[in-house]
Scaffold this motif. Structure first.
Motif, mmCIF file in Angstrom:
data_model
loop_
_atom_site.group_PDB
_atom_site.id
_atom_site.type_symbol
_atom_site.label_atom_id
_atom_site.label_comp_id
_atom_site.label_asym_id
_atom_site.label_seq_id
_atom_site.Cartn_x
_atom_site.Cartn_y
_atom_site.Cartn_z
ATOM 1 N N VAL A 12 34.093 11.633 -70.543
ATOM 2 C CA VAL A 12 32.668 12.799 -69.934
ATOM 3 C C VAL A 12 31.966 11.904 -69.854
ATOM 4 O O VAL A 12 31.312 11.840 -68.932
ATOM 5 C CB VAL A 12 32.408 13.848 -71.250
ATOM 6 C CG1 VAL A 12 31.308 14.667 -70.970
ATOM 7 C CG2 VAL A 12 34.134 14.838 -71.417
ATOM 8 N N ARG A 13 31.111 10.605 -70.511
ATOM 9 C CA ARG A 13 29.755 10.199 -70.027
ATOM 10 C C ARG A 13 30.390 9.645 -68.489
ATOM 11 O O ARG A 13 29.056 9.812 -68.179
ATOM 12 C CB ARG A 13 29.779 9.409 -71.315
ATOM 13 C CG ARG A 13 29.705 9.896 -72.497
ATOM 14 C CD ARG A 13 29.241 9.016 -73.911
ATOM 15 N NE ARG A 13 29.367 7.125 -74.506
ATOM 16 C CZ ARG A 13 30.711 7.622 -74.784
ATOM 17 N NH1 ARG A 13 30.710 8.760 -75.691
ATOM 18 N NH2 ARG A 13 31.058 6.371 -75.321
ATOM 19 N N ALA A 14 31.765 8.933 -69.061
ATOM 20 C CA ALA A 14 31.682 7.901 -67.632
ATOM 21 C C ALA A 14 31.917 9.275 -66.305
ATOM 22 O O ALA A 14 31.432 9.159 -65.656
ATOM 23 C CB ALA A 14 33.301 7.493 -67.674
ATOM 24 N N ALA A 15 32.666 10.161 -66.334
ATOM 25 C CA ALA A 15 32.156 11.521 -65.220
ATOM 26 C C ALA A 15 30.824 11.997 -64.942
ATOM 27 O O ALA A 15 30.687 12.135 -63.860
ATOM 28 C CB ALA A 15 33.107 12.399 -65.899
ATOM 29 N N PHE A 16 30.465 11.628 -66.391
ATOM 30 C CA PHE A 16 29.130 11.988 -66.130
ATOM 31 C C PHE A 16 28.154 11.110 -64.933
ATOM 32 O O PHE A 16 27.359 11.856 -63.661
ATOM 33 C CB PHE A 16 27.652 12.576 -66.939
ATOM 34 C CG PHE A 16 26.671 12.823 -66.561
ATOM 35 C CD1 PHE A 16 25.497 13.540 -65.801
ATOM 36 C CD2 PHE A 16 25.655 11.526 -66.901
ATOM 37 C CE1 PHE A 16 24.486 13.316 -66.540
ATOM 38 C CE2 PHE A 16 24.040 11.665 -67.488
ATOM 39 C CZ PHE A 16 23.906 12.886 -66.585
ATOM 40 N N GLY A 17 28.243 9.443 -65.272
ATOM 41 C CA GLY A 17 27.567 8.774 -64.286
ATOM 42 C C GLY A 17 28.228 8.684 -63.090
ATOM 43 O O GLY A 17 27.649 8.354 -62.292
ATOM 44 N N SER A 18 29.765 9.326 -63.123
ATOM 45 C CA SER A 18 30.204 9.459 -61.632
ATOM 46 C C SER A 18 29.624 9.566 -61.326
ATOM 47 O O SER A 18 29.232 9.798 -59.901
ATOM 48 C CB SER A 18 31.557 9.329 -62.001
ATOM 49 O OG SER A 18 32.344 8.804 -60.441
ATOM 50 N N TRP A 19 28.709 11.452 -61.533
ATOM 51 C CA TRP A 19 28.576 12.340 -60.859
ATOM 52 C C TRP A 19 27.231 11.801 -60.259
ATOM 53 O O TRP A 19 26.689 11.857 -59.277
ATOM 54 C CB TRP A 19 28.645 13.783 -61.294
ATOM 55 C CG TRP A 19 30.078 14.200 -62.363
ATOM 56 C CD1 TRP A 19 30.435 14.572 -62.503
ATOM 57 C CD2 TRP A 19 30.489 14.697 -60.470
ATOM 58 N NE1 TRP A 19 31.378 15.317 -62.758
ATOM 59 C CE2 TRP A 19 31.395 14.721 -61.359
ATOM 60 C CE3 TRP A 19 29.968 15.234 -58.946
ATOM 61 C CZ2 TRP A 19 32.329 16.285 -60.467
ATOM 62 C CZ3 TRP A 19 30.922 15.374 -58.674
ATOM 63 C CH2 TRP A 19 32.379 16.074 -59.237
ATOM 64 N N TRP A 141 37.317 18.056 -75.588
ATOM 65 C CA TRP A 141 35.981 18.547 -76.146
ATOM 66 C C TRP A 141 35.342 19.263 -75.128
ATOM 67 O O TRP A 141 34.252 20.548 -76.173
ATOM 68 C CB TRP A 141 34.665 17.423 -74.997
ATOM 69 C CG TRP A 141 33.318 16.983 -74.637
ATOM 70 C CD1 TRP A 141 33.029 18.079 -73.856
ATOM 71 C CD2 TRP A 141 32.512 16.883 -75.651
ATOM 72 N NE1 TRP A 141 31.655 17.560 -73.569
ATOM 73 C CE2 TRP A 141 31.236 16.961 -75.058
ATOM 74 C CE3 TRP A 141 32.727 16.704 -76.828
ATOM 75 C CZ2 TRP A 141 29.881 16.702 -76.174
ATOM 76 C CZ3 TRP A 141 31.589 16.087 -78.132
ATOM 77 C CH2 TRP A 141 30.117 16.274 -77.182
ATOM 78 N N PHE A 142 35.791 20.045 -74.208
ATOM 79 C CA PHE A 142 35.307 21.609 -73.736
ATOM 80 C C PHE A 142 35.992 22.576 -74.563
ATOM 81 O O PHE A 142 35.297 23.480 -73.959
ATOM 82 C CB PHE A 142 36.198 20.990 -72.609
ATOM 83 C CG PHE A 142 34.820 20.481 -71.342
ATOM 84 C CD1 PHE A 142 33.611 21.076 -71.352
ATOM 85 C CD2 PHE A 142 35.709 19.699 -70.922
ATOM 86 C CE1 PHE A 142 32.712 19.424 -70.320
ATOM 87 C CE2 PHE A 142 34.568 18.925 -69.856
ATOM 88 C CZ PHE A 142 33.139 18.949 -69.817
ATOM 89 N N ARG A 143 36.752 22.972 -75.201
ATOM 90 C CA ARG A 143 37.840 23.472 -76.024
ATOM 91 C C ARG A 143 36.846 23.389 -77.488
ATOM 92 O O ARG A 143 36.462 25.253 -78.297
ATOM 93 C CB ARG A 143 39.599 23.288 -76.765
ATOM 94 C CG ARG A 143 40.366 22.881 -75.746
ATOM 95 C CD ARG A 143 41.646 22.706 -76.103
ATOM 96 N NE ARG A 143 42.468 22.011 -75.417
ATOM 97 C CZ ARG A 143 42.834 21.140 -75.321
ATOM 98 N NH1 ARG A 143 42.344 20.603 -76.409
ATOM 99 N NH2 ARG A 143 43.606 20.482 -74.609
#
Length: 150
Positions: A12-19, A141-143
């Motif tokens: 999730v942190r890497a996805a945030f960085g990717s965004w 995490w999202f659950r």
């Protein structure tokens, strides 16, 4: 219920960085268009819309990182589907019209090549962001419900 100080999983942190990378590339592309075309009405209007999208995207990405399910869905559909389609539609149409990438590269200047590289980074960052948001650790995490804020 999740503790508000709990750290998001690495995916999730890497996805945030990717965004954030995708938004940064979009900002670069917008600035490139403004520098090339000048401040005409169409360019200013397009830049204003893109700027609003960038601001909203960062705000929604923050909410995604905090575990808000609606934010993950908003990013996946809004930027991962609609936004990505807007990034690839013109290049696909250009290729379908019989144009060739080697010729384009040969005829391009440094600014054009920088824009092309930025667009490639932008597309890859979106694809990575969407993918990482749906890994097993991200799904877990999202659950977990996020505590309501006072």
């Amino acid at each position: 219920m999740r503790n508000s100080r709990e750290r998001a999983p690495a995916a999730v942190r890497a996805a945030f960085g990717s965004w954030l990378v995708a938004v940064g590339a979009g900002v670069f592309e917008t600035c490139s268009v403004v520098a090339r075309e000048g401040l005409t009405g169409d360019v200013v209007g397009g830049a204003a819309v893109r700027t609003a999208v960038f601001v909203v995207a960062v705000a929604v990405a923050w909410q995604m990182r905090a575990g808000r399910r609606w934010a993950r869905l908003t990013l996946a559909v809004g930027l991962g589907v609609v936004g990505l389609a807007s990034l690839v539609a013109d290049p696909i149409a250009w290729l379908a019209a019989g144009n060739a990438v080697p010729r384009l590269i040969a005829d391009s200047g440094a600014a054009d090549l920088a824009f092309g590289v930025s667009r490639g980074v932008h597309i890859v960052a979106v694809l990575i962001g969407v993918t990482l948001m749906f890994t097993p650790s991200a799904n877990a995490w999202f659950r977990v419900p996020v505590p309501a804020r006072a």
